[in-house]
Design a protein around this motif. Structure first.
Motif, PDB file in Angstrom:
ATOM      1  N   ALA A 115       0.837  -1.206   0.000  1.00 49.41           N
ATOM      2  CA  ALA A 115       0.000   0.000   0.000  1.00 49.41           C
ATOM      3  C   ALA A 115       0.871   1.254   0.000  1.00 49.41           C
ATOM      4  N   LEU A 116       0.435   2.272  -0.761  1.00 54.15           N
ATOM      5  CA  LEU A 116       1.199   3.512  -0.878  1.00 54.15           C
ATOM      6  C   LEU A 116       0.560   4.628  -0.063  1.00 54.15           C
ATOM      7  N   LEU A 117       1.377   5.583   0.307  1.00 59.67           N
ATOM      8  CA  LEU A 117       0.973   6.657   1.201  1.00 59.67           C
ATOM      9  C   LEU A 117      -0.065   7.584   0.579  1.00 59.67           C
ATOM     10  N   GLY A 118      -0.134   7.610  -0.753  1.00 55.48           N
ATOM     11  CA  GLY A 118      -1.093   8.475  -1.438  1.00 55.48           C
ATOM     12  C   GLY A 118      -2.529   8.245  -0.996  1.00 55.48           C
ATOM     13  N   ARG A 119      -2.830   7.054  -0.526  1.00 55.90           N
ATOM     14  CA  ARG A 119      -4.186   6.742  -0.072  1.00 55.90           C
ATOM     15  C   ARG A 119      -4.595   7.575   1.133  1.00 55.90           C
TER      16      ARG A 119
END
Length: 520
Positions: free
Chosen positions: A373-377
């Protein structure tokens, strides 16, 4: 002429006193009881004077500038004899010769050359005072054992995949091997050797009987399924199990290797080995290593601020990275009353102008715990966060920076930008996060610098103390180590230089033991 019976008795008793057995423990020689008694009588008159005078770390003489009466002869010995005898006149010349030899042997291992160059330049004052240490450093440049192997595994589509696995067992002078594991596409022989070399000094700095080792594999753990990572870890441990084990080599958490990965490895080790614990303590379990590295980093930052007559309370802090260390850094900063502002990963960085509180940190925790999972979420769940604005993290006004991501994240230009924006210090939460030019710029601009050799000792401390280690115990150990490093830096005319102090203190502890072991 024949000796009288009384004279013969005197000679015999003197001879027996001189030939008492020696015993040694951890590199300290202790003479037998009879000779020790004689020695005590001879030195009684000087006891009060010697107790009042603080001895130097390298020799038995007091003060900073030594005459090196005992070991001056080592300066006349050749450091290398490959193409004729090569000698050195100064400590810096010895350091340069050792770096040159490292480049000749392993020029392609850029990260290792970088680490060796920085460290050996710090050690040059030791070589000046006692040339014998240059010869010990020459031994330390080569690891005891470097293992590289094939890791074959099957992905979810049934295709056989191949990766390289590594484990460098760098030094066991102080105790069994111990050190981190790292998974990532950046992992190669130079990376592993660099971290292994640094961990020799870092682990020695703790004061515990810990050797140095580092390992990993060139796999990206973030784009794999859980089942794929389980199969990979099992295949990796099947080969690694031949070289690690209780009281031999204990791998710990690292970049891309969390509790899940370590648990998969332990499961496979337990399956193929009868003995999987030591003293009732399971292999691959050394206390709460998830939060220990990050907590340790912040405790060191607090010691540095207290040295300046300040505290962490109210300080605005940039955090580079979003892994387990970065998040535990933020958690501990909040406890100290500081204000974390940012996190970053492959997608970019998020910036909370008013700070990341406990609730926001829990949201980031939840996102990043999901593999890949990426921080953009996080932007979806926050109305105040800014994403990739400003374009560079270092353009954000702050008081402290905690780089907890990749190596060489902070360079000379970044340091200049940070200093211009009011930053007062950089404390590393990742391995070699600041480049060599970056360190020079930090010193030039007068910013505090917490080197990874010092700040990342938290994991080793908790592993040595055991699973019941409290944060108060960790803080006490951090305070002890910090004071020792600070004193060492001052002793070697590098007041305030924690990078030099940490490397010198760690090296001396290892080198003094290595000298008792001989050429091994």
């Amino acid at each position: 002429m024949l000796l009288t019976r009384q004279a013969l008795k005197k000679v015999t008793s003197s001879s027996s006193a001189l030939h008492q057995p020696w015993t040694s423990h951890r590199g300290v020689a202790v003479i037998g009881t009879t000779a020790a008694a004689s020695h005590t009588k001879l030195t009684n008159s000087n006891t009060s004077r010697s107790m009042s005078t603080k001895k130097n770390l390298v020799t038995d003489e007091a003060g900073v500038h030594q005459t090196m009466k005992i070991d001056k002869s080592w300066r006349n010995k050749p450091l290398f004899r490959r193409q004729g005898d090569v000698r050195f006149k100064t400590g810096l010349e010895a350091a340069n010769l050792l770096v040159g030899e490292a480049k000749r042997r392993d020029e392609h291992e850029v990260d290792f050359i970088d680490s060796a160059t920085s460290t050996l330049q710090c050690l040059s004052p030791i070589f000046d005072r006692n040339p014998r240490y240059a010869f010990v450093a020459k031994q330390l440049m080569e690891p005891e054992r470097f293992i590289q192997f094939r890791v074959a595994w099957i992905d979810d589509t049934g295709v056989v995949r191949m990766n390289r696995g590594y484990r460098i067992q760098y030094s066991s002078s102080l105790g069994p091997y111990e050190g981190s594991m790292h998974f990532g596409t950046h992992v190669n022989s130079g990376f592993v050797k660099s971290l292994g070399f640094d961990s020799v000094f870092s682990n020695a700095l703790t004061g515990f009987d810990i050797g140095a080792a580092v390992g990993g594999a060139d796999i990206n753990p973030f784009d794999k399924s859980e089942a794929e990572m389980q199969r990979f870890c099992q295949s990796y441990m099947t080969e690694l199990a031949k070289y690690v084990g209780p009281d031999i080599d204990s791998p710990t958490l690292g970049m891309g290797v969390g509790e899940k990965e370590l648990a998969y490895m332990f499961g496979q080790y337990k399956r193929i080995n009868i003995k999987c614990s030591s003293g009732g303590r399971p292999f691959l379990s050394g206390g709460d290593q998830t939060s220990a590295p990050g907590y340790g980093v912040v405790h060191y930052a607090n010691e540095m601020m207290q040295d300046k007559g300040d505290s962490l309370e109210g300080k605005r802090c940039l955090i580079i990275g979003a892994g387990k260390v970065a998040r535990s850094v933020a958690e501990k900063l909040l406890e100290y009353g500081a204000i974390p502002l940012t996190f970053s990963d492959a997608s970019g960085h998020v910036y909370e102008p008013d700070g990341i509180d406990v609730g926001k940190l829990k949201t980031i925790h939840k996102i990043k715990e999901e593999r890949g999972a990426l921080l953009g979420r996080y932007i979806i769940s926050s109305t105040t966060a800014e994403f990739n604005s400003p374009e560079s993290l270092t353009d954000i006004p702050c008081d402290l920076v905690f780089p907890c991501g990749a190596m060489k994240d902070i360079n000379e230009e970044d340091v200049s930008a940070l200093a211009d924006n009011g930053c007062i210090g950089v404390i590393e939460g990742g391995h070699s996060a600041v480049t060599r030019d970056g360190r020079k710029a930090l010193k030039k601009r007068g910013l505090m610098y917490g080197p990874h050799t010092l700040t990342l000792t938290g994991s080793a401390i908790v592993d040595a103390l055991g699973g019941d280690t409290t944060d108060e115990q960790l803080q006490a150990e951090v305070s002890r180590i910090y004071a020792h490093v600070k004193t060492t830096a001052q002793e070697f005319n590098a007041r305030g230089d924690l990078f030099a102090g940490a490397n010198i203190a760690g090296f001396l502890r290892v080198a003094n033991v290595m000298m008792t072991h001989g050429a091994v």
